[in-house]
Design a protein around this motif. Structure first.
Motif, PDB file in Angstrom:
ATOM      1  N   LEU A  34      42.507  41.380  36.283  1.00 47.42           N
ATOM      2  CA  LEU A  34      42.449  41.598  37.348  1.00 47.42           C
ATOM      3  C   LEU A  34      40.486  42.872  36.953  1.00 47.42           C
ATOM      4  O   LEU A  34      40.284  43.408  37.985  1.00 47.42           O
ATOM      5  CB  LEU A  34      42.902  41.886  38.407  1.00 47.42           C
ATOM      6  CG  LEU A  34      43.279  40.563  38.732  1.00 47.42           C
ATOM      7  CD1 LEU A  34      44.295  41.335  40.350  1.00 47.42           C
ATOM      8  CD2 LEU A  34      42.360  39.690  39.649  1.00 47.42           C
ATOM      9  N   ASN A  35      41.808  44.471  36.738  1.00 49.09           N
ATOM     10  CA  ASN A  35      41.016  45.505  36.615  1.00 49.09           C
ATOM     11  C   ASN A  35      39.279  44.775  35.119  1.00 49.09           C
ATOM     12  O   ASN A  35      38.227  45.591  34.850  1.00 49.09           O
ATOM     13  CB  ASN A  35      41.773  45.952  34.926  1.00 49.09           C
ATOM     14  CG  ASN A  35      42.545  46.792  36.039  1.00 49.09           C
ATOM     15  OD1 ASN A  35      42.466  46.902  37.213  1.00 49.09           O
ATOM     16  ND2 ASN A  35      43.374  47.521  34.743  1.00 49.09           N
ATOM     17  N   THR A  36      39.548  43.770  34.237  1.00 48.94           N
ATOM     18  CA  THR A  36      38.496  43.366  33.390  1.00 48.94           C
ATOM     19  C   THR A  36      37.533  42.927  34.699  1.00 48.94           C
ATOM     20  O   THR A  36      36.385  43.071  34.223  1.00 48.94           O
ATOM     21  CB  THR A  36      39.106  42.422  32.605  1.00 48.94           C
ATOM     22  OG1 THR A  36      39.849  42.918  31.618  1.00 48.94           O
ATOM     23  CG2 THR A  36      37.510  41.789  31.940  1.00 48.94           C
ATOM     24  N   PHE A  37      38.038  41.768  34.966  1.00 49.67           N
ATOM     25  CA  PHE A  37      36.978  41.236  35.842  1.00 49.67           C
ATOM     26  C   PHE A  37      35.484  42.241  37.004  1.00 49.67           C
ATOM     27  O   PHE A  37      34.711  42.902  37.127  1.00 49.67           O
ATOM     28  CB  PHE A  37      37.651  40.502  36.912  1.00 49.67           C
ATOM     29  CG  PHE A  37      36.672  39.761  37.981  1.00 49.67           C
ATOM     30  CD1 PHE A  37      36.724  38.973  38.270  1.00 49.67           C
ATOM     31  CD2 PHE A  37      35.960  40.151  39.668  1.00 49.67           C
ATOM     32  CE1 PHE A  37      35.974  37.795  38.693  1.00 49.67           C
ATOM     33  CE2 PHE A  37      35.442  40.005  40.357  1.00 49.67           C
ATOM     34  CZ  PHE A  37      35.405  38.605  39.751  1.00 49.67           C
ATOM     35  N   ASP A  38      36.948  43.576  37.265  1.00 49.45           N
ATOM     36  CA  ASP A  38      36.600  44.883  37.878  1.00 49.45           C
ATOM     37  C   ASP A  38      35.186  45.208  37.794  1.00 49.45           C
ATOM     38  O   ASP A  38      34.083  46.067  38.190  1.00 49.45           O
ATOM     39  CB  ASP A  38      37.296  45.261  38.644  1.00 49.45           C
ATOM     40  CG  ASP A  38      36.733  46.500  39.966  1.00 49.45           C
ATOM     41  OD1 ASP A  38      35.927  46.352  40.624  1.00 49.45           O
ATOM     42  OD2 ASP A  38      37.621  47.778  39.672  1.00 49.45           O
ATOM     43  N   GLU A  39      35.521  45.727  36.037  1.00 47.55           N
ATOM     44  CA  GLU A  39      34.874  46.367  34.694  1.00 47.55           C
ATOM     45  C   GLU A  39      33.457  45.971  34.817  1.00 47.55           C
ATOM     46  O   GLU A  39      32.473  46.319  34.762  1.00 47.55           O
ATOM     47  CB  GLU A  39      35.813  46.617  33.753  1.00 47.55           C
ATOM     48  CG  GLU A  39      36.461  47.479  33.988  1.00 47.55           C
ATOM     49  CD  GLU A  39      37.453  47.478  32.597  1.00 47.55           C
ATOM     50  OE1 GLU A  39      37.203  47.018  31.546  1.00 47.55           O
ATOM     51  OE2 GLU A  39      38.340  48.731  32.716  1.00 47.55           O
ATOM     52  N   ILE A  40      33.639  44.445  34.610  1.00 47.53           N
ATOM     53  CA  ILE A  40      32.376  43.404  34.550  1.00 47.53           C
ATOM     54  C   ILE A  40      31.338  42.897  35.613  1.00 47.53           C
ATOM     55  O   ILE A  40      29.952  43.184  35.841  1.00 47.53           O
ATOM     56  CB  ILE A  40      32.707  42.301  33.406  1.00 47.53           C
ATOM     57  CG1 ILE A  40      33.692  42.542  32.317  1.00 47.53           C
ATOM     58  CG2 ILE A  40      31.770  41.126  33.638  1.00 47.53           C
ATOM     59  CD1 ILE A  40      34.435  41.910  31.579  1.00 47.53           C
ATOM     60  N   ILE A  41      32.026  43.077  36.989  1.00 50.62           N
ATOM     61  CA  ILE A  41      31.596  41.833  37.482  1.00 50.62           C
ATOM     62  C   ILE A  41      31.946  42.539  38.752  1.00 50.62           C
ATOM     63  O   ILE A  41      30.924  43.679  40.157  1.00 50.62           O
ATOM     64  CB  ILE A  41      31.954  40.167  37.803  1.00 50.62           C
ATOM     65  CG1 ILE A  41      31.595  39.557  37.368  1.00 50.62           C
ATOM     66  CG2 ILE A  41      31.295  39.912  38.862  1.00 50.62           C
ATOM     67  CD1 ILE A  41      32.633  38.119  37.012  1.00 50.62           C
ATOM     68  N   GLY A  42      33.285  43.469  39.361  1.00 53.17           N
ATOM     69  CA  GLY A  42      33.289  44.001  40.691  1.00 53.17           C
ATOM     70  C   GLY A  42      33.993  43.353  41.136  1.00 53.17           C
ATOM     71  O   GLY A  42      33.402  42.146  42.086  1.00 53.17           O
ATOM     72  N   LEU A  43      34.919  43.903  41.761  1.00 53.22           N
ATOM     73  CA  LEU A  43      35.740  42.905  42.856  1.00 53.22           C
ATOM     74  C   LEU A  43      34.937  42.702  44.240  1.00 53.22           C
ATOM     75  O   LEU A  43      35.916  42.217  45.452  1.00 53.22           O
ATOM     76  CB  LEU A  43      37.289  43.558  42.938  1.00 53.22           C
ATOM     77  CG  LEU A  43      38.402  43.430  42.009  1.00 53.22           C
ATOM     78  CD1 LEU A  43      39.592  44.109  41.721  1.00 53.22           C
ATOM     79  CD2 LEU A  43      38.713  41.639  41.899  1.00 53.22           C
ATOM     80  N   ASP A  44      34.057  43.683  44.550  1.00 53.65           N
ATOM     81  CA  ASP A  44      33.583  43.299  45.843  1.00 53.65           C
ATOM     82  C   ASP A  44      32.917  42.018  46.029  1.00 53.65           C
ATOM     83  O   ASP A  44      32.562  41.428  45.960  1.00 53.65           O
ATOM     84  CB  ASP A  44      32.706  44.693  45.998  1.00 53.65           C
ATOM     85  CG  ASP A  44      31.837  44.410  44.953  1.00 53.65           C
ATOM     86  OD1 ASP A  44      31.711  45.179  43.409  1.00 53.65           O
ATOM     87  OD2 ASP A  44      30.169  44.918  45.182  1.00 53.65           O
ATOM     88  N   LYS A  45      32.831  41.495  44.757  1.00 52.92           N
ATOM     89  CA  LYS A  45      31.801  39.828  44.629  1.00 52.92           C
ATOM     90  C   LYS A  45      33.308  39.372  44.652  1.00 52.92           C
ATOM     91  O   LYS A  45      32.989  37.717  44.654  1.00 52.92           O
ATOM     92  CB  LYS A  45      31.147  40.455  43.351  1.00 52.92           C
ATOM     93  CG  LYS A  45      29.418  40.979  43.319  1.00 52.92           C
ATOM     94  CD  LYS A  45      28.973  40.179  44.147  1.00 52.92           C
ATOM     95  CE  LYS A  45      27.791  41.404  44.141  1.00 52.92           C
ATOM     96  NZ  LYS A  45      26.444  40.625  45.026  1.00 52.92           N
ATOM     97  N   LEU A  46      34.249  39.423  44.630  1.00 60.09           N
ATOM     98  CA  LEU A  46      35.356  38.030  44.708  1.00 60.09           C
ATOM     99  C   LEU A  46      35.239  37.763  46.162  1.00 60.09           C
ATOM    100  O   LEU A  46      35.580  38.616  46.992  1.00 60.09           O
ATOM    101  CB  LEU A  46      36.447  38.179  43.849  1.00 60.09           C
ATOM    102  CG  LEU A  46      37.742  37.882  44.003  1.00 60.09           C
ATOM    103  CD1 LEU A  46      36.983  36.387  42.926  1.00 60.09           C
ATOM    104  CD2 LEU A  46      39.044  38.595  42.586  1.00 60.09           C
ATOM    105  N   LYS A  47      35.065  37.109  46.470  1.00 62.52           N
ATOM    106  CA  LYS A  47      35.160  36.316  48.089  1.00 62.52           C
ATOM    107  C   LYS A  47      36.158  34.949  47.963  1.00 62.52           C
ATOM    108  O   LYS A  47      36.359  35.025  49.411  1.00 62.52           O
ATOM    109  CB  LYS A  47      33.842  35.750  48.489  1.00 62.52           C
ATOM    110  CG  LYS A  47      32.781  36.288  48.338  1.00 62.52           C
ATOM    111  CD  LYS A  47      32.836  37.722  49.017  1.00 62.52           C
ATOM    112  CE  LYS A  47      31.501  38.716  48.669  1.00 62.52           C
ATOM    113  NZ  LYS A  47      31.642  40.385  49.349  1.00 62.52           N
ATOM    114  N   ALA A  48      36.366  34.536  47.294  1.00 61.44           N
ATOM    115  CA  ALA A  48      37.120  33.175  47.454  1.00 61.44           C
ATOM    116  C   ALA A  48      38.432  32.728  46.187  1.00 61.44           C
ATOM    117  O   ALA A  48      37.995  33.502  45.146  1.00 61.44           O
ATOM    118  CB  ALA A  48      36.722  31.882  47.611  1.00 61.44           C
TER     119      ALA A  48
END
Length: 277
Positions: free
Chosen positions: A195-209
């Protein structure tokens, strides 16, 4: 409240899908916009749709997630395939705009040998053609398992698509637990790291589902084979950690697990609700 549902057919209408969701204990569901292996779509029954939307509001349902057909390939170089994709996307956007805050999930596409860079250019070019200020749905790019020439096998490829889009506010990500585990993201042993990797690369604000699936295949296999919750290589404990993680628990979860009847989904949802904190 756990926001959860399963994939349902709308062949008998949206209202029946709402009733089926209630039966399995869910409060949302996913559906294909049209034939998943083809392109045909039934004419909308507006009476049924309005009845379903009323039911949705009365029962505090989460807006269902619409899934594009598998046959779409936004990374194709063939103009006839791209024109068909343009037509379907525009039509689907209109069809689901009757819902409030609609979500539309797509597989990014397969580059079929031309390489991910050129594939991403083709994907973003097409999306920039069909998505504008008037587009109501939020379009979600699904994370893929990495089989063959799929684009979206890692977070960086998803980020590279998002970076090239003109209307970034119209796009998000749907994370598939089976896919990313097969793609080499160890959400079983290192969920926080992923999840930290996702946040660093894409941003958890972009995760919708989230597509909530166990996997038949081993970690890092690059194979897309879903399994019933708790019966796969990912396992029940990992799934419980996902639905209860503070960065994920308020997102909608959609089961795409293999069942022949609604009772299978009902058992899964009852189990997951009992483990949700």
């Amino acid at each position: 409240m756990l926001k959860i549902g399963c994939h349902l057919s709308i062949s008998k209408g949206f209202y029946q899908a709402m009733l089926d969701t209630t039966y399995v204990g869910g409060n949302t569901f996913q559906f294909f916009s049209r034939n998943p292996r083809g392109f045909g779509a039934k004419e909308l029954d507006l009476e049924d749709l309005n009845k379903a939307i009323t039911y949705l509001k009365e029962h505090n349902f989460v807006t269902p997630l619409c899934h594009a057909p598998y046959t779409l390939n936004l990374a194709s170089q063939k103009e006839d395939i791209r024109e068909l994709a343009r037509m379907i996307l525009k039509d689907d956007f209109k069809r689901i705009s009757y819902f409030e805050n609609p979500l539309y999930n797509i597989h990014p596409g397969s580059h079929v040998g031309i390489g991910s860079i050129e594939g991403i250019n083709l994907i973003t070019s097409l999306l920039n053609e069909v998505v504008d200020d008037s587009t109501k749905p939020t379009v979600l790019l699904e994370t893929m398992a990495g089989k063959g020439s799929e684009v979206g096998r890692d977070f960086q490829e998803i980020k590279n698509i998002l970076d090239k889009l003109n209307h970034k506010e119209k796009f998000g990500v749907c994370l598939d637990t089976c896919h990313i585990y097969s793609a080499g993201y160890d959400i079983k042993e290192n969920l926080d790291v992923v999840l930290n990797t996702f946040d660093e690369i894409i941003g958890l604000d972009k995760l919708k589902a989230i597509h909530l699936n166990d996997s038949k295949m081993p970690f890092n296999s690059f194979k897309d084979r879903h399994e019933v919750i708790g019966k796969g290589t990912l396992g029940l404990d990992a799934i419980i950690n996902i639905i209860n993680h503070p960065k994920l628990k308020d997102l909608p979860f959609y089961l795409e697990t293999p069942h022949d009847t609604l009772d299978g989904y009902k058992e899964e949802i009852e189990l997951l609700k009992s483990k949700y904190n």
